[in-house]
Write a protein that holds these residues in place. Structure first.
Motif, PDB file in Angstrom:
ATOM      1  N   VAL A  40       0.838  -1.200   0.000  1.00 29.14           N
ATOM      2  CA  VAL A  40       0.000   0.000   0.000  1.00 29.14           C
ATOM      3  C   VAL A  40       0.874   1.251   0.000  1.00 29.14           C
ATOM      4  O   VAL A  40       1.735   1.412   0.879  1.00 29.14           O
ATOM      5  CB  VAL A  40      -0.920   0.004   1.240  1.00 29.14           C
ATOM      6  CG1 VAL A  40      -1.879   1.186   1.191  1.00 29.14           C
ATOM      7  CG2 VAL A  40      -1.691  -1.317   1.357  1.00 29.14           C
ATOM      8  N   ASP A  41       0.664   2.111  -0.973  1.00 30.57           N
ATOM      9  CA  ASP A  41       1.352   3.405  -1.015  1.00 30.57           C
ATOM     10  C   ASP A  41       0.791   4.306   0.095  1.00 30.57           C
ATOM     11  O   ASP A  41      -0.290   4.048   0.639  1.00 30.57           O
ATOM     12  CB  ASP A  41       1.129   4.033  -2.394  1.00 30.57           C
ATOM     13  CG  ASP A  41       1.874   5.336  -2.552  1.00 30.57           C
ATOM     14  OD1 ASP A  41       3.066   5.394  -2.216  1.00 30.57           O
ATOM     15  OD2 ASP A  41       1.240   6.315  -3.015  1.00 30.57           O
ATOM     16  N   LEU A  42       1.534   5.345   0.436  1.00 31.23           N
ATOM     17  CA  LEU A  42       1.097   6.220   1.535  1.00 31.23           C
ATOM     18  C   LEU A  42       0.433   7.497   1.006  1.00 31.23           C
ATOM     19  O   LEU A  42      -0.781   7.656   1.061  1.00 31.23           O
ATOM     20  CB  LEU A  42       2.286   6.569   2.441  1.00 31.23           C
ATOM     21  CG  LEU A  42       2.647   5.508   3.468  1.00 31.23           C
ATOM     22  CD1 LEU A  42       3.533   4.440   2.874  1.00 31.23           C
ATOM     23  CD2 LEU A  42       3.351   6.137   4.654  1.00 31.23           C
ATOM     24  N   ASP A  43       1.276   8.407   0.484  1.00 32.41           N
ATOM     25  CA  ASP A  43       0.778   9.723   0.080  1.00 32.41           C
ATOM     26  C   ASP A  43      -0.191   9.561  -1.090  1.00 32.41           C
ATOM     27  O   ASP A  43       0.134   8.943  -2.095  1.00 32.41           O
ATOM     28  CB  ASP A  43       1.973  10.607  -0.323  1.00 32.41           C
ATOM     29  CG  ASP A  43       1.635  12.083  -0.304  1.00 32.41           C
ATOM     30  OD1 ASP A  43       0.469  12.433  -0.029  1.00 32.41           O
ATOM     31  OD2 ASP A  43       2.538  12.892  -0.569  1.00 32.41           O
ATOM     32  N   GLY A  44      -1.397  10.106  -0.941  1.00 33.66           N
ATOM     33  CA  GLY A  44      -2.393  10.002  -2.000  1.00 33.66           C
ATOM     34  C   GLY A  44      -3.274   8.769  -1.886  1.00 33.66           C
ATOM     35  O   GLY A  44      -4.232   8.627  -2.629  1.00 33.66           O
ATOM     36  N   VAL A  45      -2.899   7.872  -0.958  1.00 29.48           N
ATOM     37  CA  VAL A  45      -3.720   6.674  -0.719  1.00 29.48           C
ATOM     38  C   VAL A  45      -4.268   6.692   0.707  1.00 29.48           C
ATOM     39  O   VAL A  45      -5.470   6.519   0.927  1.00 29.48           O
ATOM     40  CB  VAL A  45      -2.908   5.388  -0.957  1.00 29.48           C
ATOM     41  CG1 VAL A  45      -3.741   4.150  -0.614  1.00 29.48           C
ATOM     42  CG2 VAL A  45      -2.441   5.331  -2.404  1.00 29.48           C
ATOM     43  N   GLY A  92      -2.127   1.918  -5.147  1.00 27.62           N
ATOM     44  CA  GLY A  92      -1.426   3.195  -5.239  1.00 27.62           C
ATOM     45  C   GLY A  92      -2.251   4.249  -5.924  1.00 27.62           C
ATOM     46  O   GLY A  92      -3.353   3.978  -6.417  1.00 27.62           O
ATOM     47  N   ASP A  93      -1.699   5.465  -5.953  1.00 26.28           N
ATOM     48  CA  ASP A  93      -2.397   6.598  -6.561  1.00 26.28           C
ATOM     49  C   ASP A  93      -1.712   7.088  -7.830  1.00 26.28           C
ATOM     50  O   ASP A  93      -2.201   8.001  -8.463  1.00 26.28           O
ATOM     51  CB  ASP A  93      -2.528   7.757  -5.574  1.00 26.28           C
ATOM     52  CG  ASP A  93      -1.192   8.438  -5.316  1.00 26.28           C
ATOM     53  OD1 ASP A  93      -0.243   7.738  -4.896  1.00 26.28           O
ATOM     54  OD2 ASP A  93      -1.091   9.652  -5.557  1.00 26.28           O
ATOM     55  N   ARG A  94      -0.555   6.474  -8.184  1.00 25.97           N
ATOM     56  CA  ARG A  94       0.174   6.954  -9.360  1.00 25.97           C
ATOM     57  C   ARG A  94       0.372   5.829 -10.358  1.00 25.97           C
ATOM     58  O   ARG A  94       0.944   4.789 -10.045  1.00 25.97           O
ATOM     59  CB  ARG A  94       1.551   7.501  -8.972  1.00 25.97           C
ATOM     60  CG  ARG A  94       1.515   8.870  -8.337  1.00 25.97           C
ATOM     61  CD  ARG A  94       2.922   9.409  -8.185  1.00 25.97           C
ATOM     62  NE  ARG A  94       3.455   9.792  -9.478  1.00 25.97           N
ATOM     63  CZ  ARG A  94       4.108  10.939  -9.685  1.00 25.97           C
ATOM     64  NH1 ARG A  94       4.301  11.780  -8.687  1.00 25.97           N
ATOM     65  NH2 ARG A  94       4.574  11.214 -10.880  1.00 25.97           N
ATOM     66  N   THR A 115       4.305   5.217 -11.192  1.00 27.18           N
ATOM     67  CA  THR A 115       5.180   4.638 -10.165  1.00 27.18           C
ATOM     68  C   THR A 115       4.535   3.366  -9.606  1.00 27.18           C
ATOM     69  O   THR A 115       4.984   2.266  -9.887  1.00 27.18           O
ATOM     70  CB  THR A 115       5.471   5.635  -9.024  1.00 27.18           C
ATOM     71  OG1 THR A 115       4.237   6.084  -8.464  1.00 27.18           O
ATOM     72  CG2 THR A 115       6.283   6.806  -9.525  1.00 27.18           C
ATOM     73  N   ASP A 116       3.455   3.516  -8.839  1.00 24.93           N
ATOM     74  CA  ASP A 116       2.832   2.373  -8.153  1.00 24.93           C
ATOM     75  C   ASP A 116       2.341   1.318  -9.135  1.00 24.93           C
ATOM     76  O   ASP A 116       2.666   0.131  -9.009  1.00 24.93           O
ATOM     77  CB  ASP A 116       1.626   2.844  -7.317  1.00 24.93           C
ATOM     78  CG  ASP A 116       1.977   3.956  -6.352  1.00 24.93           C
ATOM     79  OD1 ASP A 116       2.936   3.788  -5.594  1.00 24.93           O
ATOM     80  OD2 ASP A 116       1.290   4.994  -6.370  1.00 24.93           O
ATOM     81  N   ILE A 117       1.523   1.747 -10.081  1.00 33.40           N
ATOM     82  CA  ILE A 117       0.867   0.784 -10.975  1.00 33.40           C
ATOM     83  C   ILE A 117       1.882   0.178 -11.942  1.00 33.40           C
ATOM     84  O   ILE A 117       1.865  -1.036 -12.195  1.00 33.40           O
ATOM     85  CB  ILE A 117      -0.308   1.460 -11.728  1.00 33.40           C
ATOM     86  CG1 ILE A 117      -1.328   2.030 -10.718  1.00 33.40           C
ATOM     87  CG2 ILE A 117      -0.959   0.485 -12.706  1.00 33.40           C
ATOM     88  CD1 ILE A 117      -1.848   1.040  -9.692  1.00 33.40           C
TER      89      ILE A 117
HETATM   90 MG   LIG Z   1       1.399   8.158  -3.674  1.00 33.89          MG
END
Ligand SMILES: [Mg+2]
Length: 262
Positions: free
Chosen positions: A12-17, A210-212, A215-217
């Motif tokens: 799990v990503d942090l910022d934006g999630v 994630g939210d990006r 990067t995440d996806i």
């Molecule tokens: Mg993020």
């Protein structure tokens, strides 16, 4: 698409999630309660190398979310894990970064030696005290044969006033000057996720949340994981339409994910 089956390993990503700025997002506590009740394991994975796991845990606690430091993986910790597999005991490292990176590499008992005279490795992270002299020393180290490692390739660090340079901006300077490409640990590369999985149970489908997209996806896709994008951060529905790599799942926010996967 239905929902992922069985017990899951959630990255799990942090910022934006989980939060934006210093504000926790709606439904985060319920998300963790759902994961625990369903028997899913989770690890919070951040590209940010500035802070230690304890500092990230403290920031989350101030927002009302209780996560042990061991439940958080920063790109600094992942970089240490990668180096431990690559570099021998006593390897000489020139590190430019914040307390998160410097403590990860050089805390008491560390197998690495800080060295700005004849480093074997140059490790670059976000550094709020960056100077011309530091960047020049980094370029010279790489020209002298130091292997070049970057915690995370984010070129920008968003602030309320606008975008400011991230670790990827320093990486670009060193590559422009030396012509040498870095090994990157953080997302969208998969090194950070490989470290994450080594910290988790061996069983269960891997799901990246994630939210990006970039990067995440993308990192989740490269890992062969199931990916879920939430629209509470950077990427938008229009971005999804335009981006070549699509998330397996798309949710407005974590509450929609929990409702869909419960
Ligand atoms: Mg993020």
């Amino acid at each position: 698409m239905g929902r992922p089956e069985g017990r899951l390993r959630l990255l799990v990503d942090l910022d934006g999630v989980l939060y934006r700025g210093t504000t926790i997002l709606q439904g985060v506590a319920e998300f963790f309660a759902w994961a625990e009740a369903a028997g899913h394991s989770s690890l919070l994975v951040t590209n940010n190398s500035l802070r230690t796991q304890a500092e990230v845990s403290g920031n989350l606690r101030r927002m009302g979310l209780s996560v042990e430091p061991g439940g958080i993986l920063t790109s600094a910790i992942a970089t240490r894990a990668w180096l431990q597999a690559q570099a021998p005991e006593g390897a000489r490292i020139q590190a430019l970064g914040g307390s998160g990176l410097l403590q990860a590499l050089f805390s008491p008992g560390s197998r690495f030696t800080p060295d700005w005279e004849s480093p074997e490795w140059l490790v670059l992270g976000q550094d709020f005290d960056m100077t011309y002299q530091k960047l020049a020393a980094a370029c010279i180290a790489v020209q002298n044969g130091a292997r070049f490692v970057v915690t995370n390739p984010d070129t920008t660090l968003p602030t309320e006033a606008g975008l400011t340079p991230g670790a990827g901006a320093w990486q670009a300077v060193v590559t422009l000057v030396t012509g040498v490409q870095a090994t990157v640990i953080g997302k969208p590369e998969t090194g950070i996720f490989e470290t994450a999985l080594a910290m988790m149970p061996a069983e269960g489908a891997v799901v990246v949340i994630g939210d990006r997209l970039d990067t995440d996806i993308l990192a989740g896709h490269r890992l062969g994981a199931t990916t879920a994008l939430v629209l509470t951060g950077v990427s938008t529905r229009a971005d999804v339409d335009a981006y070549p790599v699509k998330p397996d799942y798309l949710f407005e926010d974590l509450p929609e994910l929990v409702a869909s996967w419960s």
